[in-house]
Design an enzyme around this catalytic site. Structure first.
Site, PDB file in Angstrom:
ATOM      1  CD  GLU A  28      -0.587   1.448   4.521  1.00  0.00           C
ATOM      2  OE1 GLU A  28      -0.244   2.336   3.703  1.00  0.00           O
ATOM      3  OE2 GLU A  28      -1.887   1.102   4.450  1.00  0.00           O
TER       4      GLU A  28
ATOM      5  CG  HIS B  77      -1.600  -1.093   1.803  1.00  0.00           C
ATOM      6  ND1 HIS B  77      -2.907  -1.189   1.462  1.00  0.00           N
ATOM      7  CD2 HIS B  77      -1.140  -2.248   2.164  1.00  0.00           C
ATOM      8  CE1 HIS B  77      -3.537  -2.514   1.769  1.00  0.00           C
ATOM      9  NE2 HIS B  77      -2.349  -3.036   2.334  1.00  0.00           N
ATOM     10  CE1 TYR B  78      -2.005   5.908  -2.693  1.00  0.00           C
ATOM     11  CE2 TYR B  78      -0.449   5.728  -4.320  1.00  0.00           C
ATOM     12  CZ  TYR B  78      -1.684   5.747  -3.982  1.00  0.00           C
ATOM     13  OH  TYR B  78      -2.610   6.113  -4.966  1.00  0.00           O
ATOM     14  CB  THR B  79       0.845   6.313   3.866  1.00  0.00           C
ATOM     15  OG1 THR B  79       1.627   7.213   3.679  1.00  0.00           O
ATOM     16  CG2 THR B  79       1.522   4.926   4.223  1.00  0.00           C
TER      17      THR B  79
ATOM     18  CG  HIS C 262      -5.354  -1.812  -1.244  1.00  0.00           C
ATOM     19  ND1 HIS C 262      -5.614  -0.796  -0.165  1.00  0.00           N
ATOM     20  CD2 HIS C 262      -6.290  -2.731  -0.670  1.00  0.00           C
ATOM     21  CE1 HIS C 262      -6.809  -0.931   0.777  1.00  0.00           C
ATOM     22  NE2 HIS C 262      -7.162  -2.432   0.440  1.00  0.00           N
TER      23      HIS C 262
ATOM     24  CG  ASP D 102      -3.349   1.621  -1.907  1.00  0.00           C
ATOM     25  OD1 ASP D 102      -4.523   1.659  -2.243  1.00  0.00           O
ATOM     26  OD2 ASP D 102      -2.879   0.948  -0.828  1.00  0.00           O
TER      27      ASP D 102
END
Length: 342
Positions: free
Chosen positions: A111, A47-49, A158, A168
């Protein structure tokens, strides 16, 4: 009198300090190990945040959303372990891949601190991933997949497991670098070159693309129409394997990549027009049919848990938080959300 009491007290204290602690309940013998077992982790999800490091830490430690690891974007990246790998983290949300659903119970989530994207007059601009951050990620992923026996085809974004809701880690995520390290499923370049002329000569119809996307692993309704959900899934696939164009259109390049990725390495590739090619499609989980079109982003604070869906693994279902990150680019433009990832 005092001289008599003090030695007695000291003796009692010494006795308490050295007395063995009696176990509560029956003793558990751990000397035996069963042969029939495996890791509960079948998938690894990236994922990215869409937030900086302090805000990412705050959300992932103080709210219901969580992840097993958080990788910062500092000049010397730091890897925080937020949830023990033996426990489920709430990072995947309502998700599926092939015949598995609710992947919180069967996955490890990472993440990555990254700003995500922003809309500008020139179009949508995505934040890059610094190479030093990518190097740290490759090492972390390599360690996790080796210990848990996670196959390359199960190292996912994701946007793979929830394409109607998530985009993401986005089109700038360096999937090919992970593939070069043997961590991600990737199409063989020679097979791609060999089969491309077939699809340049004859582009298959929408139903063919939908079948291939489902065979690859995506949850997609077999409508036979180039509808919004199909464009969204096509865009998710393109973000991973052909990020130069993620518009969700049907084209020969996307068809070629799908054909190579869904054909076993030891099986022949097609040499006839794809109109006569058929391929088996695994049934979609009932809870995933139909998938709704992407909804406009609604800012959220503390996500409310949702009812769990059946999971094919023996893990006990856990409450799921609701979504908080941005929709896929094929949907109407929206604003970045807070991290976390459900």
């Amino acid at each position: 009198m005092k001289t008599l009491i003090v030695p007695v007290i000291l003796a009692l204290l010494a006795g308490c300090a050295t007395a063995p602690v009696e176990p509560v309940g029956p003793r558990v013998d751990t000397s035996l190990t069963a042969k029939g077992q495996s890791s509960r982790a079948r998938f690894l999800v990236l994922h990215y945040t869409v937030a900086d490091t302090p805000l990412s830490i705050k959300i992932l430690t103080e709210q219901q959303v969580s992840a097993h690891y958080l990788l910062t974007d500092a000049p010397q990246p730091v890897i925080y372990r937020l949830v023990d790998e033996s426990r489920a983290a709430y990072h995947a949300g309502n998700s599926s891949w092939k015949n598995y659903t609710q992947l919180n119970n069967s996955s490890i989530g990472i993440e990555i601190v990254n700003a995500g994207w922003k809309d500008t007059p020139a179009g949508r601009v995505y934040a890059p991933f610094p190479q030093i951050q990518v190097d740290a990620l490759v090492g972390l992923v390599k360690d996790i997949v080796q210990r848990h026996g996670i196959a390359p085809e199960n190292v996912l974004g994701h946007s793979d497991i929830a394409p109607q809701r998530k985009q993401d880690p986005g089109p700038l995520f360096p999937w090919q670098q992970l593939a070069q390290a043997g961590l991600v499923l990737w199409p063989d370049a020679n097979r791609v070159a060999a089969v491309r002329p077939v699809f340049e000569a004859f582009l298959p119809d929408v139903a063919w693309f939908q079948r291939k996307l489902a065979t690859h692993g995506y949850a997609i309704v077999q409508s036979g129409l180039l509808d919004p959900q199909t464009r969204t899934v096509l865009s998710a696939f393109q973000m991973k394997y052909r990020p130069a164009d993620i518009a969700g259109n049907l084209d020969a390049d996307t068809a070629t990549l799908l054909e190579v990725l869904t054909t076993p390495a030891n099986a022949p590739l097609p040499v006839v027009p794809p109109a006569v090619i058929t391929s088996p499609v695994p049934p979609l989980p009932p809870a995933q049919v139909p998938l709704p079109p992407p909804a406009p982003l609604i800012p959220e604070t503390a996500p409310a848990p949702a009812a769990p869906l059946p999971v094919p693994s023996p893990a006990v279902p856990v409450p799921e938080p609701t979504p908080v990150s941005p929709p896929v680019p094929a949907a109407a433009p929206a604003s970045p959300a807070t991290p976390g990832t459900l």
